[in-house]
Design a protein around this motif. Structure first.
Motif, PDB file in Angstrom:
ATOM      1  N   HIS A  84      -1.612   3.272   5.007  1.00 53.35           N
ATOM      2  CA  HIS A  84      -1.342   4.664   4.653  1.00 53.35           C
ATOM      3  C   HIS A  84      -1.441   5.489   5.929  1.00 53.35           C
ATOM      4  CE1 HIS A  84      -1.699   3.800   0.385  1.00 53.35           C
ATOM      5  NE2 HIS A  84      -2.778   3.108   0.665  1.00 53.35           N
ATOM      6  N   SER A  88      -1.795  11.186   4.426  1.00 52.57           N
ATOM      7  CA  SER A  88      -1.860  11.155   2.970  1.00 52.57           C
ATOM      8  C   SER A  88      -1.715   9.723   2.456  1.00 52.57           C
ATOM      9  CB  SER A  88      -0.724  12.010   2.407  1.00 52.57           C
ATOM     10  OG  SER A  88      -0.593  11.870   1.019  1.00 52.57           O
ATOM     11  N   ASP A  90      -0.179   9.385  -0.348  1.00 51.88           N
ATOM     12  CA  ASP A  90       1.027   9.569  -1.150  1.00 51.88           C
ATOM     13  C   ASP A  90       1.985   8.418  -0.841  1.00 51.88           C
ATOM     14  OD1 ASP A  90       3.931  10.545  -1.292  1.00 51.88           O
ATOM     15  OD2 ASP A  90       2.885  12.164  -2.333  1.00 51.88           O
ATOM     16  N   TYR A  92       5.006   8.241  -0.277  1.00 48.57           N
ATOM     17  CA  TYR A  92       5.961   8.533   0.795  1.00 48.57           C
ATOM     18  C   TYR A  92       5.368   8.210   2.164  1.00 48.57           C
ATOM     19  CZ  TYR A  92       9.487  10.849   3.603  1.00 48.57           C
ATOM     20  OH  TYR A  92      10.477  11.092   4.522  1.00 48.57           O
TER      21      TYR A  92
END
Length: 165
Positions: A84, A88, A90, A92
């Motif tokens: 990651h 983030s 996230d 994406y």
């Protein structure tokens, strides 16, 4: 005359401060995309083209000595299965499993792992050639994320983020 020149100096100073803040924010934006296991010493080069929502380009950073040493000792095992970004967790900003270079699909292609982001960046030609050569040979490691590719080049002590989208 001195009041006017003082105001001009203040305006110039203000513009310079805003430009510096913008440059620092932009550098921070790209650095935070790179996963935390890749220690970064300082920026080497960055370039690209941006539109309202989309863009392409590349950011190149020097990896720190601890990262270089860890990769030298552990090779591909230095990298986690998935990564990651610092920014983030996230999806994406999540990267796939790390792999050794070269990417078999691109061995006989005129494109590289980093196309078109690297070409869009218009970096120094010598640096770009070194990065492209490293992506076509063994000894480096790469991972894909949505609209981006990371390659760590231990020999050059560089990490390159190429993006397109």
């Amino acid at each position: 005359m001195s009041v006017l020149s003082g105001k001009i100096r203040a305006v110039i100073f203000g513009v310079a401060v805003l430009l510096l803040i913008g440059k620092m924010w932009t550098e921070s934006f790209y650095m935070r995309i790179i996963p935390a296991e890749i220690g970064i010493s300082y920026p080497v080069a960055r370039g690209g083209v941006s539109g309202f929502r989309e863009g392409c380009g590349a950011a190149v950073y020097r990896i720190d000595p601890g990262t270089a040493q860890g990769i030298a000792q552990h090779g591909l095992n230095y990298f986690p299965a998935t990564s990651h970004s610092r920014k983030s967790a996230d999806p994406y900003y999540t990267f796939d499993a790390w792999r050794p270079t070269p990417d078999a699909a691109l061995v006989n292609d005129d494109q590289t792992l980093l196309s078109p982001g690297l070409e869009c960046a218009e970096l120094d030609m010598h640096l770009q050639e070194q990065i492209e050569t490293a992506s076509r040979n063994t000894g480096s490691f790469y991972t894909h994320g949505p609209e981006k590719v990371l390659i760590v080049i231990p020999e050059l002590q560089l990490v390159v983020l190429a993006y397109n989208g």
